[in-house]
Design a protein around this motif. Structure first.
Motif, short mmCIF file in Angstrom:
data_model
loop_
_atom_site.label_atom_id
_atom_site.label_comp_id
_atom_site.label_asym_id
_atom_site.label_seq_id
_atom_site.Cartn_x
_atom_site.Cartn_y
_atom_site.Cartn_z
N ILE A 47 -15.57 -7.73 -35.94
CA ILE A 47 -15.99 -7.01 -37.14
C ILE A 47 -17.49 -6.77 -37.09
O ILE A 47 -18.27 -7.69 -36.82
N PRO A 48 -17.94 -5.54 -37.34
CA PRO A 48 -19.38 -5.24 -37.27
C PRO A 48 -20.20 -6.11 -38.21
O PRO A 48 -19.71 -6.56 -39.26
N VAL A 49 -21.44 -6.33 -37.84
CA VAL A 49 -22.34 -7.18 -38.62
C VAL A 49 -22.49 -6.66 -40.04
O VAL A 49 -22.54 -7.45 -41.00
N GLU A 50 -22.54 -5.34 -40.21
CA GLU A 50 -22.75 -4.79 -41.55
C GLU A 50 -21.60 -5.09 -42.50
O GLU A 50 -21.74 -4.98 -43.72
N TYR A 51 -20.45 -5.51 -41.95
CA TYR A 51 -19.31 -5.88 -42.79
C TYR A 51 -19.11 -7.39 -42.84
O TYR A 51 -18.08 -7.86 -43.31
N GLY A 52 -20.06 -8.15 -42.32
CA GLY A 52 -19.99 -9.60 -42.39
C GLY A 52 -19.46 -10.28 -41.14
O GLY A 52 -19.32 -11.50 -41.12
N GLY A 53 -19.17 -9.49 -40.10
CA GLY A 53 -18.63 -10.07 -38.88
C GLY A 53 -19.70 -10.40 -37.86
O GLY A 53 -20.90 -10.39 -38.16
N ASP A 54 -19.27 -10.68 -36.63
CA ASP A 54 -20.18 -11.06 -35.57
C ASP A 54 -20.62 -9.89 -34.70
O ASP A 54 -21.53 -10.03 -33.88
N GLY A 55 -19.95 -8.77 -34.83
CA GLY A 55 -20.38 -7.57 -34.12
C GLY A 55 -20.28 -7.66 -32.61
O GLY A 55 -21.06 -7.01 -31.91
N ALA A 56 -19.34 -8.41 -32.09
CA ALA A 56 -19.21 -8.55 -30.64
C ALA A 56 -18.62 -7.28 -30.04
O ALA A 56 -17.75 -6.63 -30.64
N PRO A 57 -19.05 -6.91 -28.83
CA PRO A 57 -18.41 -5.78 -28.15
C PRO A 57 -16.99 -6.15 -27.75
O PRO A 57 -16.63 -7.33 -27.66
N TRP A 58 -16.17 -5.12 -27.48
CA TRP A 58 -14.77 -5.39 -27.16
C TRP A 58 -14.64 -6.18 -25.87
O TRP A 58 -13.70 -6.97 -25.71
N SER A 59 -15.56 -6.02 -24.94
CA SER A 59 -15.50 -6.80 -23.70
C SER A 59 -15.61 -8.29 -23.99
O SER A 59 -14.94 -9.12 -23.35
N THR A 60 -16.42 -8.66 -24.98
CA THR A 60 -16.56 -10.07 -25.37
C THR A 60 -15.31 -10.56 -26.07
O THR A 60 -14.79 -11.65 -25.78
N VAL A 61 -14.80 -9.76 -26.99
CA VAL A 61 -13.60 -10.15 -27.73
C VAL A 61 -12.44 -10.40 -26.78
O VAL A 61 -11.72 -11.41 -26.88
N LEU A 62 -12.25 -9.50 -25.81
CA LEU A 62 -11.12 -9.66 -24.89
C LEU A 62 -11.37 -10.73 -23.84
O LEU A 62 -10.42 -11.29 -23.29
N ASP A 63 -12.64 -11.05 -23.58
CA ASP A 63 -12.91 -12.19 -22.71
C ASP A 63 -12.46 -13.49 -23.39
O ASP A 63 -11.96 -14.40 -22.74
N VAL A 64 -12.63 -13.55 -24.72
CA VAL A 64 -12.11 -14.69 -25.49
C VAL A 64 -10.59 -14.73 -25.38
O VAL A 64 -9.99 -15.80 -25.20
N VAL A 65 -9.94 -13.57 -25.49
CA VAL A 65 -8.49 -13.50 -25.34
C VAL A 65 -8.06 -14.04 -23.99
O VAL A 65 -7.10 -14.82 -23.88
N ARG A 66 -8.76 -13.64 -22.95
CA ARG A 66 -8.45 -14.11 -21.59
C ARG A 66 -8.58 -15.63 -21.49
O ARG A 66 -7.71 -16.31 -20.90
N CYS A 67 -9.64 -16.19 -22.06
CA CYS A 67 -9.82 -17.65 -22.05
C CYS A 67 -8.68 -18.34 -22.78
O CYS A 67 -8.17 -19.38 -22.35
#
Length: 391
Positions: A51-71
């Motif tokens: 979720i983008p920072v302006e909406y209260g999230g962490d604003g991570a790029p999709w590559s980071t989000v899916l790297d978490v999925v892989r882990c």
């Protein structure tokens, strides 16, 4: 700078994975809903990562989000699936919805700690959308393969209207008329809750419809199926890496080589080393292709509505290539891992076959042959994959 760059998200992830690992074998046997593990995921803060920072999230790029999925998939591919599909629903809002809808649902997700489930299955036409006369619809019917619907707070659902057009809407999971069945009992991905949701005249108001700009309405909106395919690539790769780690631990714990071997220990046997070399090449090749595809995807996402059809097509080829490589590598390693562990590794209590069962079930999401055909059409004729919910 995003919050992800400012803070360390690896600590809560590591804590989460250690807890999941302790129960993974027992939960694979039990199936059903992983309520406790999903609670830990809610508490980790990782549900707001994309979720983008302006909406209260962490604003991570999709590559980071899916790297978490892989882990996550290295430890528990069912929960990795649920986590990834949560973020896929949030991406769906951003790609298909109006600014007012984005500004409502994304901040509320952070504020309320919502976990999103999936009831958007465009191949399943058994759910009908009947006009309510006020710009909305009543959804009525059964929807299959609804990953993460149980124990979710919000659903994105689809149905077909009287003219055969796909309608997509957002609804609280607890809304009257929605029944989430506990009927997922497959041989793999046992805790994805990918069963059935029943809709009985569930009203989707005009404000809850994701029809402006709507599905596949622009090259940017057509990134949604590519994100879904990239999610699959990361899950397949993660399962393969988890299988390799399990095999490695088993091999290194053994003290006696095969009776015909001249090696002093299994870890020095040339045939065992050859298998591990094959595993490494397959997974390392898939990893590099996955990372390259995500670099292209992040760039395409940053282009927004300026993204062209040709640019989107280039990303589609990269994502499809990585998916084929990850699927083949994951299947191969999860199958052949037993060749380096020996007969005792087939003991039922270890459930080491879960890696193969999980990747075997998940790689049937959409036929790999058709993905290879798309790539062949690109390689021979220079035609990029035609946008659909699966390409």
């Amino acid at each position: 700078m995003s919050r992800t760059e400012q803070s360390d998200w690896t600590a809560p992830l590591d804590t989460l994975l250690r807890a999941w690992a302790q129960t993974a074998v027992a939960r694979d046997k039990a199936g059903g809903t992983a309520f406790d593990e999903r609670r830990l995921l809610r508490d980790s803060g990782l549900l707001r990562l994309s979720i983008p920072v302006e909406y209260g999230g962490d604003g991570a790029p999709w590559s980071t989000v899916l790297d978490v999925v892989r882990c996550m998939a290295q430890v528990d591919s069912s929960l990795a699936h649920l986590y990834a599909f949560h973020h896929l629903q949030l991406a769906t809002i951003r790609l298909f919805g109006r600014d007012t809808q984005i500004r409502h649902w994304l901040p509320e997700t952070v504020k309320q700690g919502w976990f999103w489930g999936n009831a958007l299955n465009p191949l399943d036409k058994s759910t009908r959308a009947l006009s309510d006369g006020a710009g909305g619809f009543f959804f009525d019917g059964r929807k299959s393969f609804c990953s993460g619907a149980r124990d979710s707070d919000q659903l994105i659902a689809s149905a077909f209207d009287e003219d055969g057009r796909l309608q997509i809407g957002v609804t609280p999971t607890a809304r009257a008329g929605i029944t989430v069945l506990d009927d997922w009992d497959n041989m793999g991905q046992r805790q994805t809750d990918s069963g059935t949701v029943i809709f009985e005249r569930v009203r989707i108001s005009a404000e809850e419809r994701l029809n402006d700009p709507g599905p596949l309405s622009s090259p940017f909106a057509c990134l949604r199926p590519l994100l879904a395919q990239a999610i699959l690539s990361h899950i397949y790769l993660g399962i393969g890496e988890g299988a390799l780690q399990a095999a490695r631990e088993s091999t290194l714990s053994q003290t006696r080589p095969w009776i015909a071997s001249q090696a002093e220990r299994p870890g020095d046997d040339p045939y065992v080393l050859g298998r591990y070399g094959d595993f490494w090449v397959a997974l390392e090749g898939a990893r590099l292709l996955v990372e390259r595809a995500m670099q292209a995807f992040d760039l395409a996402w940053s282009r927004g509505l300026d993204l062209s059809e040709d640019e989107r097509g280039t990303v589609a080829v990269a994502v499809a290539t990585s998916k084929v490589a990850a699927a083949r590598a994951g299947l191969d390693v999860a199958h052949r891992m037993f060749e380096v562990m020996g007969a005792r590794s087939t003991t039922a209590a270890l459930r080491l076959d879960r890696f193969w069962r999980n990747v075997r079930v998940h790689t049937l999401h959409d036929p790999l042959d058709y993905k290879v055909r798309e790539l062949g059409d690109w390689a021979l004729n220079g035609r990029v994959p035609v946008p659909s919910f699966y390409s």
